[in-house]
Scaffold this active site. Structure first.
Site, mmCIF file in Angstrom:
data_model
loop_
_atom_site.group_PDB
_atom_site.id
_atom_site.type_symbol
_atom_site.label_atom_id
_atom_site.label_comp_id
_atom_site.label_asym_id
_atom_site.label_seq_id
_atom_site.Cartn_x
_atom_site.Cartn_y
_atom_site.Cartn_z
ATOM 1 N N GLN A 49 -40.431 32.237 36.347
ATOM 2 C CA GLN A 49 -41.299 32.428 37.177
ATOM 3 C C GLN A 49 -40.961 34.052 37.816
ATOM 4 O O GLN A 49 -41.907 34.768 38.222
ATOM 5 C CB GLN A 49 -41.915 31.780 38.159
ATOM 6 C CG GLN A 49 -42.496 30.317 37.606
ATOM 7 C CD GLN A 49 -42.760 29.482 38.775
ATOM 8 O OE1 GLN A 49 -41.653 28.524 38.864
ATOM 9 N NE2 GLN A 49 -43.668 29.387 39.383
ATOM 10 N N HIS A 69 -47.650 34.429 24.738
ATOM 11 C CA HIS A 69 -47.705 35.361 24.102
ATOM 12 C C HIS A 69 -48.844 34.963 23.185
ATOM 13 O O HIS A 69 -49.632 35.943 22.228
ATOM 14 C CB HIS A 69 -46.597 35.844 23.148
ATOM 15 C CG HIS A 69 -45.539 36.395 23.914
ATOM 16 N ND1 HIS A 69 -44.096 36.406 23.668
ATOM 17 C CD2 HIS A 69 -45.389 36.933 25.213
ATOM 18 C CE1 HIS A 69 -43.326 36.948 24.468
ATOM 19 N NE2 HIS A 69 -44.214 37.287 25.430
ATOM 20 N N ASP A 82 -43.221 38.195 30.959
ATOM 21 C CA ASP A 82 -42.282 39.115 30.354
ATOM 22 C C ASP A 82 -41.470 39.901 31.277
ATOM 23 O O ASP A 82 -40.310 40.290 31.263
ATOM 24 C CB ASP A 82 -43.183 39.763 29.242
ATOM 25 C CG ASP A 82 -43.644 39.217 27.927
ATOM 26 O OD1 ASP A 82 -43.307 37.844 28.069
ATOM 27 O OD2 ASP A 82 -44.295 39.754 27.267
ATOM 28 N N ARG A 107 -31.962 28.310 45.889
ATOM 29 C CA ARG A 107 -32.168 27.369 44.942
ATOM 30 C C ARG A 107 -32.979 28.244 43.898
ATOM 31 O O ARG A 107 -33.975 28.926 44.043
ATOM 32 C CB ARG A 107 -32.957 26.028 45.288
ATOM 33 C CG ARG A 107 -33.437 25.240 44.197
ATOM 34 C CD ARG A 107 -34.378 24.211 44.213
ATOM 35 N NE ARG A 107 -34.734 23.571 42.929
ATOM 36 C CZ ARG A 107 -35.895 22.721 42.787
ATOM 37 N NH1 ARG A 107 -36.673 22.965 43.646
ATOM 38 N NH2 ARG A 107 -35.819 22.361 41.538
ATOM 39 N N HIS A 152 -36.387 23.971 34.416
ATOM 40 C CA HIS A 152 -37.659 24.384 35.116
ATOM 41 C C HIS A 152 -38.735 24.936 34.333
ATOM 42 O O HIS A 152 -39.068 26.029 34.403
ATOM 43 C CB HIS A 152 -37.284 25.412 36.512
ATOM 44 C CG HIS A 152 -38.474 25.218 37.525
ATOM 45 N ND1 HIS A 152 -38.284 25.194 38.952
ATOM 46 C CD2 HIS A 152 -39.557 25.360 37.497
ATOM 47 C CE1 HIS A 152 -39.159 25.151 39.724
ATOM 48 N NE2 HIS A 152 -40.333 25.213 38.647
ATOM 49 N N ASN A 196 -36.628 19.851 37.117
ATOM 50 C CA ASN A 196 -37.537 20.054 38.296
ATOM 51 C C ASN A 196 -38.880 19.192 37.730
ATOM 52 O O ASN A 196 -39.371 19.547 36.943
ATOM 53 C CB ASN A 196 -37.827 21.394 38.657
ATOM 54 C CG ASN A 196 -38.869 21.682 39.709
ATOM 55 O OD1 ASN A 196 -38.420 21.421 40.941
ATOM 56 N ND2 ASN A 196 -39.946 21.921 39.378
ATOM 57 N N GLU A 197 -39.446 18.252 38.649
ATOM 58 C CA GLU A 197 -40.539 17.546 38.648
ATOM 59 C C GLU A 197 -41.069 17.297 37.035
ATOM 60 O O GLU A 197 -41.987 17.553 36.574
ATOM 61 C CB GLU A 197 -41.700 18.532 39.283
ATOM 62 C CG GLU A 197 -41.575 18.734 40.848
ATOM 63 C CD GLU A 197 -42.587 19.581 41.305
ATOM 64 O OE1 GLU A 197 -43.745 20.340 40.390
ATOM 65 O OE2 GLU A 197 -42.844 19.843 42.366
ATOM 66 N N ASN A 336 -39.579 17.552 46.416
ATOM 67 C CA ASN A 336 -40.497 18.450 46.384
ATOM 68 C C ASN A 336 -41.743 17.889 46.972
ATOM 69 O O ASN A 336 -42.161 16.745 46.676
ATOM 70 C CB ASN A 336 -40.781 18.933 45.235
ATOM 71 C CG ASN A 336 -39.693 19.713 44.419
ATOM 72 O OD1 ASN A 336 -38.579 19.999 45.170
ATOM 73 N ND2 ASN A 336 -39.993 20.051 43.121
ATOM 74 N N TYR A 338 -45.573 18.993 48.611
ATOM 75 C CA TYR A 338 -46.610 20.031 48.751
ATOM 76 C C TYR A 338 -47.855 19.596 49.863
ATOM 77 O O TYR A 338 -48.311 20.127 50.833
ATOM 78 C CB TYR A 338 -47.098 20.538 47.860
ATOM 79 C CG TYR A 338 -46.137 21.635 47.179
ATOM 80 C CD1 TYR A 338 -46.232 22.964 47.462
ATOM 81 C CD2 TYR A 338 -45.244 21.321 46.228
ATOM 82 C CE1 TYR A 338 -45.276 23.825 46.991
ATOM 83 C CE2 TYR A 338 -44.212 22.127 45.673
ATOM 84 C CZ TYR A 338 -44.110 23.440 46.004
ATOM 85 O OH TYR A 338 -43.270 24.019 45.433
ATOM 86 N N GLU A 406 -38.373 21.652 47.461
ATOM 87 C CA GLU A 406 -39.635 22.678 47.509
ATOM 88 C C GLU A 406 -40.429 22.123 48.548
ATOM 89 O O GLU A 406 -40.729 20.879 48.836
ATOM 90 C CB GLU A 406 -40.131 22.488 46.066
ATOM 91 C CG GLU A 406 -39.643 23.496 45.195
ATOM 92 C CD GLU A 406 -40.358 23.418 43.744
ATOM 93 O OE1 GLU A 406 -41.721 23.542 43.831
ATOM 94 O OE2 GLU A 406 -39.749 23.427 42.663
#
Length: 501
Positions: A49, A69, A82, A107, A152, A196-197, A336, A338, A406
């Protein structure tokens, strides 16, 4: 199971009471207003990311490189990672932000194809190892503890070619990769997360077919993916404890969660069921004293599978060696969180047949008083859900250490991000309330440090405390008002009564 459900009824009563007393996105304080002296505040990112440098210095392609891509039409504005925030070339800007915030930990995730370009140890890339050594050393030099995630979402393309998470070969490949990380970084990294998740990437990649590799094996691919993830995690934990722990003395977990579930009307059983089908799916095999998948999942998925004319359950069995190896294979709970949803039993079957949704057999809804994020469609401010989740973990799995790995809020990128401050303030209060209620919470990690590539949403939604100028070759970072607020919390170890921005 029944005693756990009775405890959950108590959680629900407590949360509903809190909801009646609070305005949307606010949470009453209780107990000591200060965080413990040794409490760790941090912030998070992930490799794909923010790093960019997608093929720099020998890095191999990940499935997200391949996806962006070749299927760019499925991503907002045909975006790719990219370059993104180009942290591969501008980490010092990230470090400056971390120092400015005065965080205790950072992290970040390591890109598997940057270490092993084809996913296998035979392709070991020293320049990739050098990059992460640089990050770790600079963090430690500035008094910031590295908290490292091994995976991740950015699986090497060559690992996917041999089946990815659908293949038993994945387990040995991941163990070799993790071992390389321990050997190179374990002398300085003391907090690790293997994945992760998994509930997100397994469902999105192997059931829904929304994320690469676009498998779309609904109601079976996701279950196989979760099972192999648990096995790989436990195998890595065993390697660390037997070969590295004596000298390195680190901790290992797996980052789980995202949602909490509340009953709509009096449908407490539905909310509890949804929790077991979500966080319990991966947490129960690791943290529950009985091990294995939740009983409700085992029974109902088997029943549905037989009704479909199958000879065996679509949910793989966790017995014997693997059940015992997975049970207890974490040193803390990496949470995590949210947002939340209201749940009731489904009025009629929903989702594909077969599917995880149909097996769970619940309908979700929203409380109209919840504050909605200005970007995306899924995120609402429900701090009571975090407080409820912390109590659920304590009641369901015992008195274990919890690190919140998170927690974040999205908008469209404004610097005057008052809604993010409000979200952050209320969720930090939920953490303090959890500590006051007896939860052993030792860390809080906000998502994220900087605006970044948000998967299929591209750059249309922003989670960062720092804005990134994606039009500039230098990708300059600019602090938002929320960065000032978080820095004040970290410096004082207290949530300010007034928001000074």
């Amino acid at each position: 199971m029944f005693s756990s459900f009775l405890r959950f009824i108590g959680i629900v009563g407590f949360i509903i009471n809190a909801l009646h007393k609070a305005n949307s996105c606010d949470l009453p304080a209780k107990g000591n207003p200060y965080f413990p002296n040794n409490f760790s505040f941090g912030i998070a990112t992930s490799a794909y990311q923010i790093e960019g440098g997608w093929d720099a210095d020998g890095k191999g392609p990940s499935i997200w490189d391949d996806f962006t891509h070749n299927y760019s039409h499925l991503i907002d504005k045909n975006s790719t990672g990219d370059i993104s925030a180009d942290s591969y070339h501008h980490f010092d800007q990230d470090l400056a932000a971390l120092k400015e915030l005065k965080v205790n930990h950072y992290r970040f995730s390591i890109s598997w194809p940057r270490i092993f370009p084809n996913g296998d140890i035979s392709s070991r890339n020293q320049k990739g190892i050098d990059y992460y050594n640089k990050i770790i050393d600079k963090l430690l030099k500035n008094g910031i503890q590295p908290m490292v995630t091994m995976f991740h979402f950015d699986l090497p393309v060559d690992i996917q070619k041999i089946g990815g998470f659908m293949s038993d070969k994945f387990i040995e490949k991941f163990v070799a990769y993790a071992t390389e990380l321990f050997e190179n970084f374990g002398d300085r990294v003391k907090i690790w997360m293997t994945f992760n998740e998994p509930q997100i990437f397994c469902k999105s990649s192997y059931a829904d077919g929304r994320y690469p590799p676009l498998a779309g094996i609904s109601g079976e691919g996701d279950y196989i993916c979760v099972t192999n993830t648990l096995k790989a995690h436990a195998a890595v934990y065993k390697v660390y404890r037997s070969r590295f722990y004596e000298k390195q003395k680190g901790k290992i977990s797996i980052a789980l969660g995202n949602y909490f579930f509340l009953p709509k009307s009096n449908e407490t059983e539905a909310a509890y069921r949804a929790l077991q089908f979500n966080i319990g799916f991966l947490a129960h095999p690791i943290f529950h004293t009985s091990g294995g998948f939740p009983k409700v999942m085992i029974e109902d998925i088997k029943s549905n599978s037989l009704k479909e004319g199958r000879l065996t359950s679509r949910l793989p069995s966790l017995k014997g060696y693997w059940k015992n190896l997975i049970k207890g294979s974490a040193d803390f709970f990496a949470l995590n969180y949210y947002t939340s949803r209201m749940m009731q039993r489904a009025v009629q079957p929903k989702g594909l047949n077969p599917s995880w949704e149909r097996d769970m057999d619940c309908d979700e809804s929203l409380d109209p008083s919840w504050l909605k994020a200005t970007s995306g469609t899924w995120l609402y401010c429900v701090p009571e859900g975090l407080e409820g989740m912390l109590k659920f973990l304590r009641d369901e799995y015992g008195d274990l250490e919890v690190m919140i790995t998170e927690n974040g809020w999205s908008d469209v990128g404004e610097l005057d991000d008052v809604s993010r401050i409000r979200y952050l303030k209320s969720h930090l209060q939920a953490v303090l309330n959890g500590i006051s209620s007896g939860s052993n919470i030792t860390a809080y990690t906000y998502w994220s440090l900087i605006d970044n590539f948000e998967w299929r949403s591209g750059y249309s939604i922003k989670y960062g405390l720092y804005s990134v100028d994606f039009q500039s070759s230098n990708r300059e970072r600019t602090p938002k008002k929320s960065a000032n607020f978080y820095r004040e919390v970290i410096s004082s170890k207290k949530i300010p009564n007034e928001i000074h921005v």
